[in-house]
Design a protein around this motif. Sequence first.
Motif, short mmCIF file in Angstrom:
data_model
loop_
_atom_site.label_atom_id
_atom_site.label_comp_id
_atom_site.label_asym_id
_atom_site.label_seq_id
_atom_site.Cartn_x
_atom_site.Cartn_y
_atom_site.Cartn_z
N UNK A 126 0.84 -1.20 0.00
CA UNK A 126 0.00 0.00 0.00
C UNK A 126 0.87 1.24 0.00
N UNK A 127 0.43 2.27 -0.73
CA UNK A 127 1.13 3.54 -0.75
C UNK A 127 1.84 3.78 -2.07
N UNK A 128 1.95 5.07 -2.42
CA UNK A 128 2.55 5.47 -3.69
C UNK A 128 3.91 6.14 -3.52
N UNK B 207 -3.53 -0.27 -3.65
CA UNK B 207 -2.40 0.42 -3.04
C UNK B 207 -2.37 1.93 -3.24
N UNK B 208 -3.36 2.53 -3.91
CA UNK B 208 -3.28 3.94 -4.29
C UNK B 208 -3.70 4.87 -3.16
N UNK B 209 -2.98 4.79 -2.05
CA UNK B 209 -3.24 5.63 -0.88
C UNK B 209 -1.95 6.36 -0.53
N UNK C 204 -10.54 -5.26 4.26
CA UNK C 204 -11.15 -5.64 2.98
C UNK C 204 -10.54 -4.85 1.82
N UNK C 205 -9.22 -4.64 1.87
CA UNK C 205 -8.53 -3.98 0.77
C UNK C 205 -8.70 -2.48 0.69
N UNK C 206 -9.25 -1.86 1.74
CA UNK C 206 -9.47 -0.41 1.75
C UNK C 206 -8.82 0.17 3.00
#
Length: 601
Positions: free
Chosen positions: A330-332, A343-345, A375-377
Amino acid sequence: MTSRVRAPELPAGPWLNTGEAGLRLTDLRGKVVLLDFWTFCCVNCLHVLDELRPLEAKYGDALVVIGVHSPKFAHERDHEALTAAVERYGVAHPVLNDADLTVWDAYAARAWPTLVLIDPDGYVVATMAGEGHADSLDRIVGDLVDRHARAGTLDTGPGPYTPPPVPETTLRFPGKAVPTPGGGLLVADSAHHRIAHLAADGETLIRTYGAGERGHRDGGPGEAAFNEPQGLCVLPAEVASRVGYDVVVADTVNHRLRGLRLSDGHVTTVAGSGDPWRSQVDDEAHDALTTDLSSPWDVAWYDGRVVVAMAGIHQLWWFDPIGARTGVYAGTTVESLRDGPIPDVWLAQPSGLAVDGDRLWFVDAETSALRRVEAGVMHTAVGQGLFDFGHVDGPAGDALLQHPLGVAVLPDGRIGIADTYNGAVRCYDPAENTVSTLATGLAEPSGLTVDGDRVWVVESAAHRLTPLRGTETVVGGHAQQVVRSATPLAPGALVLEVVFTPPPGRKLDDSFGPPTRLTVTSDPPELLAEGAGEGTDLTRRLRVADGVPSGVLQVVAQAASCDIDVPNPACHLTRQDWGVPVTVTRDGEDRLTLMLHGHDG
């Protein structure tokens, strides 16, 4: 940089690592002086400390590094807290406590970290923001040393650094702890560069793993070497039996994960090349041992693999011990707070992990936030942004933390938070969506761990583990914000320019596409009427909205360069995030210049 600028003089103090004596730049004529503007909460600043160590060793007393500590958080203004941080991170040069950002303003610094190089005549010759400048500094410092040695104007006499005494304690700035399968507690004894096994009383030392010196070396318990280890994860028994080790250690400053076998204390490297991450983000799985990592700060078993809090690049990663593969979870790499599907957080220095069934909790230190993946969020439970902090309890939407580093699921199911810079243990109740305070008066608690019904606090600056005690309270407190001088901007057209001059011996590298990239956002978003978003040009025309009185301009810039005129050229990626406080006023500026790398050849 096209004109010679005399370096502004330094104030009287207070100073550290000088034997309480003050330093003046005029007293350092003949030395090459490097000012390192840092703050001890900032992982990128910690990276720079490690990048500078080889330069300090190479050039000896010809080079004087001065750490100018310009704090972000309120806790960092405290002189005792800075004294502890200087020891914790092994800072072996003079440090000026710039608590009111006086020197920061005098040198027009806008980002942590910022480096300013001053020649032996007292003139500024280079300014650069961010990390990854060690090779460039080596070239420039080497040239200055050679030139002034030939001219007879180089002073190689003793430098001003005076090391302070270090007390002997069983633990030294411990980071994290976990219960061991056989009983007792395993502790990352970070400043001793080892792992300690304590008895169930949290005090009695049973065994240590690691030679107790900064370095990287695999082997038995007396031979292995760590470098400021932090997080610990005990693997499920069936996984441990297959991979041959029981515990994954986040070996933070080595940019590696290590495997510890408890039966004989053998340590092996299981992930990380040892080089800090400097590449692009992708969603592929990579061979774990050849992949660059960046300051892994904590590790936890979640959803059938190890999740890694990759503090150095503001991401969560995953590591598969059986397949020996790793990748981004997760993360950019943008340092900020944005929720949504992974992962676009956006994250900001994730530093502590805890698992509660199908929920992964983590603390995001630089946004002073408690967040979770479910749940992927990704969701934020507590926290408001990069520049907002405090000690406020009550409804979670109003609550504030200050640079938390640890988190744990408490025996009653609530979420405990090591609220590090508030010196407190806080508690988030998911059912009520509220925050309360469980304990105060602690010395930089950096981790929590649960052993049966007992909760242990890793009280890092007190060099001990402490049972959680106290009466639960609700603290009214008050909100605080990072205080820096704001840049006045005029409403309307604004030219943003990020300056990047390739260091000597390098050129821009376009072999993998455009060599530069610029991302611009704002908080609040309404601050920018036009120009937000990504692009490849380091100059951007923006439009500042009329009617928004103030905000923060968030800028992320990077530039790729490569060596020239050498047989095996290396590639380099320079990157920096800026959060520039601004006010909008009719007589404000219509141009904003940020220095990524500038050098007066």
